[in-house]
Enzyme design. Sequence first.
Site, PDB file in Angstrom:
ATOM      1  CG  HIS A   1     -14.387  42.917  48.061  1.00 12.26           C
ATOM      2  ND1 HIS A   1     -13.111  42.384  48.072  1.00 12.26           N
ATOM      3  CD2 HIS A   1     -14.716  43.108  49.348  1.00 12.26           C
ATOM      4  CE1 HIS A   1     -12.734  42.231  49.337  1.00 12.26           C
ATOM      5  NE2 HIS A   1     -13.672  42.669  50.112  1.00 12.26           N
ATOM      6  CB  CYS A   2     -14.877  47.463  50.233  1.00 13.48           C
ATOM      7  SG  CYS A   2     -15.007  45.858  50.947  1.00 13.48           S
ATOM      8  CB  ILE A   3     -12.141  51.130  48.611  1.00 14.79           C
ATOM      9  CG1 ILE A   3     -11.807  50.555  49.984  1.00 14.79           C
ATOM     10  CG2 ILE A   3     -11.852  52.629  48.571  1.00 14.79           C
ATOM     11  CD1 ILE A   3     -12.708  51.010  51.103  1.00 14.79           C
TER      12      ILE A   3
END
Length: 441
Positions: free
Chosen positions: A280-282
């Site tokens: 859910h970030c990179i």
Amino acid sequence: MSNTTTAISTAERLKEKIQNKTAKVGVVGLGYVGLPLAVEFGHAGFEVIGIDVQQSKVDELNKGVSYIQDIPTETLRPLVESGKIRATTDFSIIRELDTINICVPTPLRKTKDPDMSFIDSAAREIAKYFHEGLLVILESTTYPGTTDEVLRPMFESSGLVCGKDFFLCFSPERVDPGNARFQTRNIPKVVGGTTDACTEVGKIFYQQALETVVPVTGTQVAEMVKLLENTFRMINIGLVNEMALMCERMGINVWEVIDAAATKPFGFMPFYPGPGLGGHCIPIDPYYLSWKSRQSGIEARFIELAGQINGGMPHFVVDKIQNALNDHTKPLRGSHVHVVGTAYKRNIDDVRESPALDIIHLLERRGAKVTYSDPYVPSIKIDDITYTHTDLIPASKDADCCVIITDHADFNYSALVDSAKLIVDTRNALKGMKSDKIVRL
Ligand code: SAJ
């Protein structure tokens, strides 16, 4: 009383409440960032009120039951039972709060543009109950300028002045789910305020509960820090994925190349090729930067290129499976392919943006019969088909080809090599094992 005097008294009053722990701490968004943060401030002696729009999260928390992997229920329950932490869906509690951390999701739209709806709705709710003396800190990853351009005007519409009557900061979340060594308390915390007075209050706030605080000049520096951190990862993963494509074409073992390069004691940091970019970030954060950069007239070419390479890895893996089956005179269509691991990275249960989802979708489209094993993931739904976890060894015996997508430590890899007919290993999980049935990325 002069403005300067009022500003000092408001800031001083708030700092005093923070330092003597009488400040009431609010956390909006009780997910993998907000709940650990609430726990740290509860442990530091503050009364913490969590606010979330999901009644289920509020109910679980108020029963002292944790729903976040990194927070054991045994840690949360005493804090709830002692009244240190409680939760509500009612934003009007903000009238009683002194500080508010906003920890809501910042996903992407299908168009890869920022979806600011969660930040907007949280800020709108906060603005309804806004009052003097509040410290508001946005932690959700977002594009540079969000805090000053979106939140500040919303809160100043109350007539209160930022840096004088209330204080506004940005502080990037750095939670790494499943990381036993680095947790909320011991991860250095960057914080930047709209004004120097805001930065000072934000710094003092975090110093009450976290080991290391890193004040920076302004909210945009703090917003950009997070984007640099995660864009750095995304682009370097894209680099090694492209190295993997080159090495395959040249017949070079990319894993051996990276391991040997990693012996360089300075100026190098190993990244590893894989089946694609999950989480859910990179895969998400860099597009907040490229969107804002485009608004400023600069194309973020590295981000776009890395996105294309990382986004192409699932196709590359499915082609590799098809070619491996072909070398065993089996067409992909009609073959049974068993996917080993579906979470987006090892030893966690999160499948968000997991490349396994794309790979299963592509395999189905090419006519393969797909099953999977992942002890962390009981079931997944792809294209209206629900798949459920099956035990590794029986399934790998039946399959025409197994493909390792997530290298969980729990898997018995030697038993897999013994039982499988053919294995495509996209994570070098079978490092050092020799067998004609192993095909490596
Ligand atoms: N991946 C590769 N090759 C690598 C590293 C990762 O293909 O060399 C893949 C993973 O399999 C996964 C995706 O990239 O699908 C993202 O992996 P990640 O290791 O970056 O894990 P995340 O998404 O949990 O990233 C978080 C981030 N933490 C925060 O944003 C607060 C990131 O900044 C951390 O550096 C990262 O954890 C970490 O180091 O574990």
